[in-house]
Design an enzyme around this catalytic site. Structure first.
Site, PDB file in Angstrom:
ATOM      1  N   ARG A   1     -26.791 -19.217  -1.141  1.00 19.71           N
ATOM      2  CA  ARG A   1     -26.478 -20.554  -0.933  1.00 19.71           C
ATOM      3  C   ARG A   1     -25.756 -20.395   0.610  1.00 19.71           C
ATOM      4  O   ARG A   1     -24.739 -19.778   0.691  1.00 19.71           O
ATOM      5  CB  ARG A   1     -25.150 -21.303  -1.711  1.00 19.71           C
TER       6      ARG A   1
ATOM      7  N   HIS B   1     -16.826 -25.995  -9.060  1.00 18.52           N
ATOM      8  CA  HIS B   1     -16.685 -25.126  -7.924  1.00 18.52           C
ATOM      9  C   HIS B   1     -15.923 -23.763  -8.225  1.00 18.52           C
ATOM     10  O   HIS B   1     -16.454 -22.647  -8.058  1.00 18.52           O
ATOM     11  CB  HIS B   1     -16.047 -25.834  -6.587  1.00 18.52           C
TER      12      HIS B   1
ATOM     13  N   GLU C   1     -34.927 -29.435  -9.452  1.00 18.59           N
ATOM     14  CA  GLU C   1     -33.494 -30.017 -10.012  1.00 18.59           C
ATOM     15  C   GLU C   1     -33.550 -31.486 -10.342  1.00 18.59           C
ATOM     16  O   GLU C   1     -32.662 -31.991 -10.809  1.00 18.59           O
ATOM     17  CB  GLU C   1     -32.552 -29.399  -9.336  1.00 18.59           C
TER      18      GLU C   1
ATOM     19  N   ARG D   1     -31.596 -20.791   0.215  1.00 21.46           N
ATOM     20  CA  ARG D   1     -31.763 -22.324   0.264  1.00 21.46           C
ATOM     21  C   ARG D   1     -30.942 -23.221   1.430  1.00 21.46           C
ATOM     22  O   ARG D   1     -29.779 -22.683   1.780  1.00 21.46           O
ATOM     23  CB  ARG D   1     -30.827 -22.610  -1.159  1.00 21.46           C
TER      24      ARG D   1
ATOM     25  N   CYS E   1     -32.205 -20.587 -11.399  1.00 17.94           N
ATOM     26  CA  CYS E   1     -31.165 -20.075 -10.521  1.00 17.94           C
ATOM     27  C   CYS E   1     -30.040 -20.766 -10.843  1.00 17.94           C
ATOM     28  O   CYS E   1     -28.899 -20.530 -10.308  1.00 17.94           O
ATOM     29  CB  CYS E   1     -31.561 -20.115  -8.992  1.00 17.94           C
TER      30      CYS E   1
ATOM     31  N   THR F   1     -30.992 -25.327 -12.815  1.00 21.83           N
ATOM     32  CA  THR F   1     -30.780 -26.461 -14.181  1.00 21.83           C
ATOM     33  C   THR F   1     -29.614 -27.125 -14.496  1.00 21.83           C
ATOM     34  O   THR F   1     -29.010 -27.768 -15.216  1.00 21.83           O
ATOM     35  CB  THR F   1     -31.061 -25.210 -15.418  1.00 21.83           C
ATOM     36  N   ASN F   2     -28.409 -26.868 -13.392  1.00 22.18           N
ATOM     37  CA  ASN F   2     -27.314 -27.475 -13.524  1.00 22.18           C
ATOM     38  C   ASN F   2     -27.542 -28.942 -13.191  1.00 22.18           C
ATOM     39  O   ASN F   2     -27.254 -29.946 -14.004  1.00 22.18           O
ATOM     40  CB  ASN F   2     -26.107 -26.829 -12.486  1.00 22.18           C
ATOM     41  N   ASP F   3     -27.981 -29.269 -11.944  1.00 19.22           N
ATOM     42  CA  ASP F   3     -28.627 -30.577 -11.611  1.00 19.22           C
ATOM     43  C   ASP F   3     -29.359 -30.987 -12.497  1.00 19.22           C
ATOM     44  O   ASP F   3     -29.403 -32.085 -13.103  1.00 19.22           O
ATOM     45  CB  ASP F   3     -29.031 -30.614 -10.247  1.00 19.22           C
TER      46      ASP F   3
HETATM   47 MG   LIG Z   1     -28.180 -28.204  -7.377  1.00 14.41          MG
END
Ligand SMILES: [Mg+2]
Length: 876
Positions: free
Chosen positions: A557, A451, A740, A612, A827, A762-764
């Site tokens: 977000r 975060h 994701e 989103r 993203c 791409t993080n998840d």
């Molecule tokens: Mg995500």
């Protein structure tokens, strides 16, 4: 066996494009010779010969016949002979690999200086010079070629200095130096080595010693670090010695065609009168700036200036040179494209385009993304003390401020104008206002997509995260690092570009608003095919992104809009027991979100804004149940707190990352998503009525099945239709799903027809593909795995090409098979990473989206990708 291989080339026959055969130094010496610059004549023993030497364990047949022939030509040209007692020629024998390996390989200078040639040498300079050259030769040849320990030679010189009562061998007399020479010869004999008396034999041995130094430990280690292949071999440059140490009419120096620190178009360099090259490098005597050279050497100065201009015009780049003045005559000993600072790289690239020296494409190749990055953010100055600890370089830039341990205090003091650095174990959405008010963030836990890191990058503030040596005790007001205690209010400095943390105030280098950055980026925009969008949640984020060149918002977000003074509203919604209560609680949220979206759409008028729908699990908006339980035990809870505790425990999840979030949350609380869609479409209607050109795209997070997506898309269309009909204003919008989960990537053919766009989270996707919980592995397992080479790159920093990248490529390709105009982008924070951008380009994405602070770098990286210039350390 007869051989016709050519192992030797005179300078006069080679050229700069033969680096792989002649080595970098040799090719450039040949080139300078070719264009008529004053280079002491010589010849190059090629890398071919070195490779054959390594393969055959000895010099290839024919090599030394060719060396002898080249030497004979050289002697004829200069009218002196190697080993000739009357008129001796001295040689330098220097290594020269294809890629520069400064100081890594061996060199023998003054070859041919022997007692037998001392009289002849004395005619060149004087007797002192003759003895000194012989002393230097014996030391170098003894150490490099014969492998005699340098200590013995040092001892001889020290003894002589002591006996003569002088501080340096420069003050020894001719006779004293001659004694040192005799002792040096004895030292070689005592070591059981034989010094060949014939300089031709010395030359052969010196050439072979340079070959062998290619495989020395130093050279091998350097090649590993610099990724230079081991099988290239080195060339050997054999050249007539010229002497900068013949007295006050001689000198030696280094120079650059432009200032290597600033890039300014002025010649830059230093020289030393009466010295040899190694004296300049050693830094034992104070050097003079070449500006003053005209006073002592007017003619050589003029020739040097002309030569520097010639070189730059010839190489179309900034060059550095080593030069020697021997009795007022200028000689060029070396040139190459010069190393430069980031600021100089940028300035020279842009100015050389203006001067017509290079084109824009070439200018782009000359500035790395790392250099651009360094130009954009403040950083620690050169005098920064040793860091007390180093964490992850989470958000670029450096900051100095007082340590503050709670977000509440950071908010109050920061807003009051104090410079505070928020130091937390980790941060959560509740810390946002404290983060906004701080000059920088330092956390003990969490990785590059924690975060704190994500928010800091969005805010454009420096952050060091996952500094796991920090022990933070907020109650006691202390931070302990390896036994050192930092108190609240102490000043610290953090550098989010390097991860360094320093106690006290570090002087920062603040980049000025550099017009060259903007200019270079206009070149980049002409070359790149990828569009660069921004991850931006607020109108301020959006403005910053626009200023940096964002062409759209790829990720807005909505959850960040639920924080701060709106937190009670969303808590009300979470706590509601009936549908009516929920609707009542959602109403004010919807109204506020509509305002938020209107403001963002206004900033981004005419550009796509991808919004989103709510993504995080609901417990993120609730207090920590443990803290409430503690409070309950100590002082009791009021009715509201009791309700919050119940909710916090109800929504507690064992693994929230894999729990009820994204579209799963929407399916369980459909009114939330419907309210958000109404707010988005309502905002678009209002913008349209105000004469704007709103282009919202509504995006569903964490989809795994085509049925889930169908559910979400139906909700969007039904709700939007209602708002549009009620308003009587026709507004257009598009839809997207995030990709994701690996399943979504695998089912791209079913998902693509339902939406206008795919956006890769791409993080998840990295977490789920590897099965990594990023917060748990990024500061612990990943560094260990990288060190043991179990992972090629940190997959959270740079998109894993072999696994995650394959899923991405497959989803792009298969999605487009069924929907050719499918828009695809990324993203995740990888969208700002140069190597990942190369991958995005290669798989044919339409855009990358990243935080505002990384947009400039992304624009350059996208241009490099289109030009197929691999980024530094590229793995894509
Ligand atoms: Mg995500």
């Amino acid at each position: 066996m007869m051989t016709t291989d050519s192992f030797v080339m005179p300078f006069s026959e080679g050229s700069a494009d033969q680096k792989s055969l002649l080595g970098g130094k040799g090719a450039n010496l040949a080139e300078m010779t070719r264009i008529g610059l004053p280079v002491p004549p010589g010849f190059i023993v090629t890398t071919d010969a070195c490779r054959r030497y390594m393969a055959e364990g000895g010099s290839p047949a024919g090599l030394f016949d060719q060396v002898d022939a080249a030497l004979a030509d050289l002697e004829a040209q200069v009218g002196r002979k190697l080993g000739d007692p009357e008129s001796p020629l001295l040689l330098s024998v220097r290594s020269g690999a294809v890629f520069s390996m400064p100081g890594m390989m061996d060199t023998v200078l003054n070859l041919g200086a022997m007692p037998s040639t001392a009289d002849g040498l004395a005619k060149l300079g004087d007797e002192w010079f003759a003895q000194d050259a012989t002393r230097r030769f014996l030391e170098m040849f003894g150490r490099v070629v014969l492998g005699v320990d340098a200590e013995g030679f040092d001892h001889n010189v020290e003894q002589a200095n002591e006996a003569a009562g002088v501080a340096s061998e420069r003050d020894l007399t001719v006779e004293q130096l001659a004694e040192v020479v005799a002792k040096h010869r004895q030292t070689i004999a005592d070591a059981g080595k034989e010094l060949p008396e014939d300089p031709r034999d010395q030359l052969r041995l010196a050439i072979e010693a340079v070959f062998r130094s290619w495989n020395g430990d130093r050279a091998k280690a350097y090649r590993r670090i610099e990724n230079i292949p081991d099988d290239l071999g080195t060339a050997v440059n054999v050249q007539m010695m010229v002497f900068g140490n013949l007295g006050d009419r001689s000198a030696t120096g280094v120079a650059f065609t432009r200032d290597p620190a600033t890039g300014e178009k002025v010649h830059y360099g230093d020289f030393l009168i009466g010295a040899q090259g190694e004296d300049v490098v050693a830094g034992t005597r104070a050097v003079e700036h070449i500006d003053t050279m005209g006073e002592t050497f007017p003619h050589a100065k003029e020739e040097l200036e002309e030569t520097l201009d010639t070189l730059e015009q010839h190489y179309h780049d900034m060059c550095d040179v080593e030069f020697t003045i021997e009795n007022d005559k200028l000689w060029m000993l070396q040139t190459r494209v010069g190393k430069r600072s980031a600021a100089a790289a940028l300035r020279m690239a842009v100015e050389m385009v203006d001067e017509g020296l290079i084109d824009e494409v070439e200018a782009l190749k000359r500035v790395t993304t790392k250099q651009l990055e360094a130009m954009l953010h403040p950083r620690f100055g050169p005098n920064a003390p040793e860091p007390i600890t180093t964490g992850l370089a989470a958000s670029p830039g450096a900051a100095v401020g007082k340590v503050v341990l709670t977000s509440q205090e950071a908010k109050e003091r920061g807003n009051a104008g104090e410079s505070v650095v928020l130091v937390r174990p980790e941060t959560s959405p509740e810390d946002l206002e404290g983060m906004v008010a701080s000059v920088g963030m330092l956390t003990a836990r969490g990785g590059l997509v924690s975060h704190a890191a994500v928010v800091a990058r969005g805010l454009g503030k420096p952050a060091v995260c996952g500094a796991n040596e920090l022990k933070i005790d907020a109650k006691a007001g202390t931070v302990t690092v390896n036994g050192t205690v930092i108190h609240a209010d102490d000043i610290i400095s953090i550098d989010g570009t390097t991860g360094q943390v320093v106690i006290g105030e570090v002087e920062l280098e603040i980049p000025e608003d550099d017009p060259n950055v903007a200019k270079l980026l206009t070149y980049a925009d002409k070359q790149r095919r990828l569009h660069v969008w921004a991850n931006a949640d607020t109108p301020e984020d959006a403005r910053r992104a626009l200023a940096a060149g964002a062409e759209g918002i790829g990720l807005c977000r909505t959850e960040h809009q639920f924080l701060g003074d709106r937190l009670p509203l969303i808590r009300q919604m979470i706590l509601s027991k009936t549908e009516e209560e929920e609707r009542a609680a959602l109403e004010p949220l919807e109204a506020q979100q509509k305002e938020d979206f209107e403001a963002v759409l206004e900033v981004m008028d005419g550009k796509t804004v991808v919004i989103r729908l709510l993504d995080p699990p609901l417990h993120e908006f609730l207090p920590d149940p443990l803290e409430l339980r503690l409070k309950e035990a100590s002082e009791g809870l009021d009715a509201d707190e009791q309700k919050l505790l119940e909710a916090a425990e109800f929504y507690h999840e064992h693994n929230p990352m894999l729990g009820v979030r994204g579209i799963r949350l929407g399916i369980l609380r459909p009114n939330v998503y419907a309210a958000q869609v109404r707010a988005i479409i309502g905002a678009a209607v209002a913008r349209k009525q105000a004469g704007g050109d709103p282009r919202p795209e509504i995006m569903l997070p964490l989809t795994a099945t085509s049925q889930e997506l169908a559910w979400g898309i139906k909700l969007i269309h039904d709700t939007a239709k209602q708002v549009i009909e009620e308003s009587g204003v026709e507004v257009a919008y598009t839809t997207a799903t995030m990709i994701e989960t690996p399943r979504a990537a695998l089912r791209a053919r079913e998902l693509a027809p339902q939406v206008d766009a795919f956006s890769f989270g791409t993080n998840d996707l990295t977490q789920l593909t590897f099965g990594f919980s990023r917060d748990d592995v990024e500061a612990s397992y990943i560094p260990a795995a990288l060190e043991q080479e179990l992972l090629p790159v940190d997959p959270f920093r740079s998109l894993d090409p072999a696994g995650v990248g394959r899923l991405v490529e497959m989803a792009v390709t298969e999605g487009r098979e069924v929907k050719p105009d499918l828009v695809t982008g990324i993203c995740g924070e990888h969208g700002g990473d140069p190597d990942s951008i190369h991958l995005c380009h290669r798989v044919g994405m339409n855009h990358v989206s990243c935080s505002a602070s990384r947009i400039e770098v992304a624009r350059l990286a996208a241009a490099h990708a289109a030009m197929e210039v691999s980024g530094p350390g590229s793995t894509a």
